[in-house]
Design a protein around this motif. Sequence first.
Motif, PDB file in Angstrom:
ATOM      1  N   LYS A 215      23.366  33.635  59.573  1.00 17.55           N
ATOM      2  CA  LYS A 215      21.904  33.597  59.469  1.00 17.55           C
ATOM      3  C   LYS A 215      21.265  33.751  60.847  1.00 17.55           C
ATOM      4  O   LYS A 215      20.281  33.089  61.178  1.00 17.55           O
ATOM      5  CB  LYS A 215      21.449  32.283  58.822  1.00 17.55           C
ATOM      6  CG  LYS A 215      21.998  32.030  57.453  1.00 17.55           C
ATOM      7  CD  LYS A 215      21.533  33.054  56.448  1.00 17.55           C
ATOM      8  CE  LYS A 215      22.101  32.793  55.061  1.00 17.55           C
ATOM      9  NZ  LYS A 215      21.738  33.860  54.105  1.00 17.55           N
TER      10      LYS A 215
ATOM     11  N   ASP B 239      12.771  28.718  49.836  1.00 17.48           N
ATOM     12  CA  ASP B 239      13.988  29.214  49.212  1.00 17.48           C
ATOM     13  C   ASP B 239      14.481  28.194  48.197  1.00 17.48           C
ATOM     14  O   ASP B 239      13.991  27.069  48.134  1.00 17.48           O
ATOM     15  CB  ASP B 239      15.078  29.488  50.256  1.00 17.48           C
ATOM     16  CG  ASP B 239      15.865  30.755  49.951  1.00 17.48           C
ATOM     17  OD1 ASP B 239      16.146  30.983  48.756  1.00 17.48           O
ATOM     18  OD2 ASP B 239      16.189  31.505  50.888  1.00 17.48           O
TER      19      ASP B 239
ATOM     20  N   VAL C 103      20.689  26.137  50.257  1.00 15.10           N
ATOM     21  CA  VAL C 103      21.067  27.286  51.073  1.00 15.10           C
ATOM     22  C   VAL C 103      21.117  26.958  52.571  1.00 15.10           C
ATOM     23  O   VAL C 103      21.284  27.850  53.393  1.00 15.10           O
ATOM     24  CB  VAL C 103      20.118  28.482  50.837  1.00 15.10           C
ATOM     25  CG1 VAL C 103      20.274  29.015  49.421  1.00 15.10           C
ATOM     26  CG2 VAL C 103      18.667  28.097  51.122  1.00 15.10           C
TER      27      VAL C 103
ATOM     28  N   GLU D 229      12.633  33.235  54.495  1.00 13.64           N
ATOM     29  CA  GLU D 229      13.605  32.833  53.482  1.00 13.64           C
ATOM     30  C   GLU D 229      14.991  32.793  54.103  1.00 13.64           C
ATOM     31  O   GLU D 229      15.316  33.610  54.966  1.00 13.64           O
ATOM     32  CB  GLU D 229      13.601  33.823  52.301  1.00 13.64           C
ATOM     33  CG  GLU D 229      12.286  33.882  51.540  1.00 13.64           C
ATOM     34  CD  GLU D 229      12.327  34.892  50.404  1.00 13.64           C
ATOM     35  OE1 GLU D 229      13.387  35.534  50.229  1.00 13.64           O
ATOM     36  OE2 GLU D 229      11.316  35.035  49.707  1.00 13.64           O
TER      37      GLU D 229
ATOM     38  N   GLY E 281      17.939  32.855  52.135  1.00 13.25           N
ATOM     39  CA  GLY E 281      18.785  33.768  51.372  1.00 13.25           C
ATOM     40  C   GLY E 281      20.151  33.165  51.093  1.00 13.25           C
ATOM     41  O   GLY E 281      20.608  32.228  51.754  1.00 13.25           O
ATOM     42  N   TYR E 282      20.816  33.699  50.078  1.00 12.21           N
ATOM     43  CA  TYR E 282      22.157  33.223  49.731  1.00 12.21           C
ATOM     44  C   TYR E 282      23.168  33.709  50.767  1.00 12.21           C
ATOM     45  O   TYR E 282      22.987  34.759  51.395  1.00 12.21           O
ATOM     46  CB  TYR E 282      22.561  33.749  48.355  1.00 12.21           C
ATOM     47  CG  TYR E 282      21.889  33.043  47.202  1.00 12.21           C
ATOM     48  CD1 TYR E 282      22.143  31.706  46.940  1.00 12.21           C
ATOM     49  CD2 TYR E 282      21.006  33.719  46.363  1.00 12.21           C
ATOM     50  CE1 TYR E 282      21.529  31.053  45.888  1.00 12.21           C
ATOM     51  CE2 TYR E 282      20.384  33.080  45.304  1.00 12.21           C
ATOM     52  CZ  TYR E 282      20.650  31.743  45.069  1.00 12.21           C
ATOM     53  OH  TYR E 282      20.034  31.102  44.032  1.00 12.21           O
ATOM     54  N   PRO E 283      24.254  32.975  50.959  1.00  7.95           N
ATOM     55  CA  PRO E 283      25.310  33.437  51.871  1.00  7.95           C
ATOM     56  C   PRO E 283      26.068  34.617  51.275  1.00  7.95           C
ATOM     57  O   PRO E 283      26.007  34.865  50.059  1.00  7.95           O
ATOM     58  CB  PRO E 283      26.211  32.202  52.012  1.00  7.95           C
ATOM     59  CG  PRO E 283      26.016  31.455  50.733  1.00  7.95           C
ATOM     60  CD  PRO E 283      24.575  31.659  50.356  1.00  7.95           C
ATOM     61  N   SER E 284      26.782  35.324  52.149  1.00  6.87           N
ATOM     62  CA  SER E 284      27.629  36.414  51.666  1.00  6.87           C
ATOM     63  C   SER E 284      28.830  35.829  50.929  1.00  6.87           C
ATOM     64  O   SER E 284      29.083  34.617  50.970  1.00  6.87           O
ATOM     65  CB  SER E 284      28.112  37.271  52.832  1.00  6.87           C
ATOM     66  OG  SER E 284      28.995  36.524  53.656  1.00  6.87           O
TER      67      SER E 284
ATOM     68  N   GLU F 197      30.452  32.111  51.519  1.00  5.73           N
ATOM     69  CA  GLU F 197      30.543  31.143  50.427  1.00  5.73           C
ATOM     70  C   GLU F 197      31.989  30.712  50.200  1.00  5.73           C
ATOM     71  O   GLU F 197      32.264  29.562  49.850  1.00  5.73           O
ATOM     72  CB  GLU F 197      29.943  31.735  49.149  1.00  5.73           C
ATOM     73  CG  GLU F 197      29.523  30.684  48.143  1.00  5.73           C
ATOM     74  CD  GLU F 197      28.375  31.159  47.269  1.00  5.73           C
ATOM     75  OE1 GLU F 197      27.836  30.309  46.538  1.00  5.73           O
ATOM     76  OE2 GLU F 197      28.025  32.345  47.307  1.00  5.73           O
TER      77      GLU F 197
END
Length: 318
Positions: free
Chosen positions: A22, A43, A47, A171, A173-176, A180
Amino acid sequence: MTSPFNQVEQIISEIEKVIVGKRHVIELSLTALFAGGHVLIEDVPGVGKTMLVRALAQSLDISFKRIQFTPDLLPSDVTGISVFNPETRVFEFRPGPITGNIVLADEINRTAPRTQAALLEGMAENSVTVDGVTRKLMDPFFVMATQNPIEYEGTYTLPEAQLDRFLFKIEMGYPSAQEELDLLFGKQNADKLTDAEAVVHLTDLLDLKKASQATQMSAELLQYTVDLVRATRSHPAVSLGVSPRGTIAMMTAAKSYAFVKGRSYVVPDDIKYLAPFVFEHRLLLTPEATYQATKQVDVVQDVLERVAVPVEKRSSNA
């Protein structure tokens, strides 16, 4: 002696020990801090919003306070309160969590507007007034507020006056997929917060803030900033465009962002990159535009496409 640009890179590297993948969010957070602004992170839960703020405070070795906003939170729970001392027979002020250097306003949209507004004076004037007495807040004073999307139940939409106090709205955002997977293997968890070490202290941080605003920004880019702002005000889908505060916010943010990126001058791409983070939450769309599913991001993109980008005029030794 470590250069300011190297110090910034050290801060980012320490935070990345805790928050992986990030970097852009970390850079924006530092940009806002150096610019004297505040950040709203919107968000979904889980996250890493809270972990980011804690890691930032730890890497800078400055005080950190957290306010968990709930429906029953009172303004005095934020600002502090005067309490009668029976021994001295006088009222003594007990400061609230707003007195930290970095204040995490967690889930700010889960509390009533009057409590949200308790942050307003501090964010605008770096001071807080309780029982008629105004007290200065720490320098730096940096609010990082988090909120879940407004479509979730039990939330209160922040009013325009409050949103305008935030330099950025971003934001996480979700991790890759790989990030994850690292979570599942325990390579990135809450215990890793101890890995973030203080690399910059208060006096260094104040010097970095001052240096960031010494970044060069040409007259052409200042005019470009004004042109972008005025284009938002005349856009047919907008009923309330970017305020003059937003114009100043873009200038200070562009200088700080160029500094974070290791440059002593602003380029047009800095402004174009920052425009969505600075402008979107300051725009109020017309009912017709909302009905047609137009979004603030669409307006900003349209403005960026329509306003001519100035030709850079930098000296050879810039």
